[in-house]
Write an enzyme that holds these catalytic residues in place. Structure first.
Site, short mmCIF file in Angstrom:
data_model
loop_
_atom_site.label_atom_id
_atom_site.label_comp_id
_atom_site.label_asym_id
_atom_site.label_seq_id
_atom_site.Cartn_x
_atom_site.Cartn_y
_atom_site.Cartn_z
N HIS A 142 0.81 -1.22 0.00
CA HIS A 142 0.00 0.00 0.00
C HIS A 142 0.85 1.28 0.00
O HIS A 142 0.32 2.36 -0.22
CB HIS A 142 -0.91 0.04 1.24
CG HIS A 142 -2.00 -1.00 1.22
ND1 HIS A 142 -2.87 -1.14 0.16
CD2 HIS A 142 -2.36 -1.94 2.13
CE1 HIS A 142 -3.72 -2.13 0.43
NE2 HIS A 142 -3.43 -2.62 1.60
N ASP A 179 -3.01 -10.28 -2.71
CA ASP A 179 -3.57 -9.81 -1.43
C ASP A 179 -5.03 -9.38 -1.69
O ASP A 179 -5.34 -8.91 -2.79
CB ASP A 179 -2.74 -8.62 -0.94
CG ASP A 179 -3.12 -8.16 0.45
OD1 ASP A 179 -2.41 -8.50 1.41
OD2 ASP A 179 -4.14 -7.45 0.58
N HIS A 181 -6.54 -6.90 -0.75
CA HIS A 181 -6.64 -5.45 -0.94
C HIS A 181 -5.84 -5.01 -2.17
O HIS A 181 -4.89 -5.69 -2.58
CB HIS A 181 -6.12 -4.75 0.32
CG HIS A 181 -6.81 -5.22 1.57
ND1 HIS A 181 -6.21 -6.06 2.49
CD2 HIS A 181 -8.08 -5.03 2.01
CE1 HIS A 181 -7.07 -6.34 3.46
NE2 HIS A 181 -8.21 -5.73 3.19
N ASP A 267 -5.04 -12.62 2.95
CA ASP A 267 -6.29 -12.10 3.50
C ASP A 267 -7.49 -12.33 2.58
O ASP A 267 -8.60 -11.90 2.91
CB ASP A 267 -6.16 -10.63 3.91
CG ASP A 267 -5.30 -9.82 2.98
OD1 ASP A 267 -5.01 -10.30 1.86
OD2 ASP A 267 -4.92 -8.70 3.35
ZN ZN Z 1 -4.36 -6.97 2.47
#
Ligand code: ZN
Length: 371
Positions: A142, A179, A181, A267
């Site tokens: 991120h 991931d 996200h 995740d």
């Molecule tokens: Zn994540």
């Protein structure tokens, strides 16, 4: 040749601040006695423990790495950001950006995390290992050059890529981020670059909520060099493998990288507190098979994975074990501890048919691009 596994106990000492889950403590939010942020050391430490307990650790080349140097960090992050991070770290710790707390010495731990990714990538490119895994913590995907967010303080994979480039180890890099996200930091860093392909499969508008759209394909020299594959919440084993087969793998194959890098979050797992997907241990094993076969096909098997998210203390270790079993070819398997429960919770045929429509729509849009 062996599989390199790069880790360091000190990465588990990274502090995760005064949070209760995702909420800063204060007002009506009761302080947490135990966990703090979901990004805790426990998922990663338990993965290492499981590797030792089953004996798979003996089939891996377990090792540490040098801390990434300031010159390594300077290739990705502006000096003003690094100076401020270092200053706070030398004092009492602090927080920069969004949900990125760190304690005293947090700068050095983040640089060590980046160092693990750097060393893992270099080891594969130098031929020291057939493939490698970096148990990086804090995670990196991120983090933008000057804006840390989502538990990420330095962009580990970008730092590893730039270090490999500077050392003349490779020229073209593909990053596949599974991931749950969106890999917004890695996307932003390489958005206008034609030497790094970034592909992200993620839950649509989970985090960040305003990035990760399919339409974001890169710009300038990097136009066509970014692919987002947002999936509706609830996608499971079949959906993930289909997204890989129909979109991610062909895009990487067409790019012909020198090495394939996986931003490996767990995740998307079926009981993760920060995702709403239904991937299982078998999903991560099968995706590992897919990327290993693709790496064999396009880049001499050169494959590096860098750990990102994954917040289920009881499931991440088993999913990670399956990935490392596949990467190493070890005979040591562990069964899914949930014993088929997550298989029973897979989406029904109507959902899977809907997901196929979504993916076919993306594929058709790519097909119609003027390339
Ligand atoms: Zn994540």
């Amino acid at each position: 040749m062996s599989t390199g596994f790069f880790y360091d106990e000190r990465c588990f000492w990274h502090g995760s601040g005064n949070y209760a889950g995702l909420l800063p403590v204060g007002g009506l939010v009761q302080p947490s006695e135990t966990a703090g942020l979901p990004e805790s050391p426990e998922t990663k430490r338990r993965l290492v423990n499981l590797l030792r307990v089953t004996g798979l650790a003996h089939d891996l080349a377990m090792q540490g790495a040098e801390v990434a140097t300031r010159a390594d960090l300077d290739r990705v992050h502006p000096a003003a950001y690094l100076d401020e991070f270092q200053r706070l770290s030398d004092d009492k710790g602090g927080e920069l950006g969004r949900r990125t707390p760190f304690g005293p010495g947090g700068f050095e731990i983040a640089a060590l995390s980046a160092g693990l990714s750097k060393a893992a990538l270099a080891s594969v490119l130098k031929g020291d290992h057939k493939n490698a895994y970096a148990l990086a913590r804090p995670p990196g995907h991120h983090c933008l050059p000057d804006y840390p967010n989502g538990f990420c303080l330095l962009n580990n994979i970008a730092i590893a890529i730039e270090a490999a480039k500077a050392a003349g180890l490779a020229q073209r890099f593909a990053v596949l981020d599974w991931d749950v996200h969106h890999g917004n930091g890695t996307e932003a860093i390489f958005y206008d670059r034609d030497d790094v392909l970034t592909v992200s499969i993620h839950q649509d508008r989970n985090y960040p909520m305003d990035t990760g759209a399919f339409a974001d394909r890169g710009e300038g020299a990097g136009l066509g060099g970014n692919l987002n594959i947002p999936l509706p919440p609830g996608a499971g084993h079949k959906g993930y493998l289909e997204a890989m087969e129909k979109l991610a793998l062909p895009e990487i194959r067409a790019f012909q990288p020198d090495v394939l890098i996986i931003a490996c979050g767990f995740d998307a797992g079926a009981n993760d507190p920060l995702g709403r997907m239904l991937a299982t241990q078998e999903t991560f094993a099968a995706m590992s098979d897919q990327v290993m076969a693709l790496a064999d096909e396009v880049c001499g098997g050169r494959l590096m994975m860098s750990h990102e998210g994954g917040y289920s203390e009881n499931y991440v270790p088993f999913c990670g074990h399956a990935v490392l079993q596949r990467m190493s070819g070890s005979a040591i398997h562990v069964a899914d501890p949930f014993d088929g429960v997550f298989e029973l919770r897979q989406p029904d045929t109507a959902f899977d048919a809907y997901l196929t429509t979504v993916l076919d729509g993306y594929a058709a849009a790519l097909e119609s691009e003027d390339r």
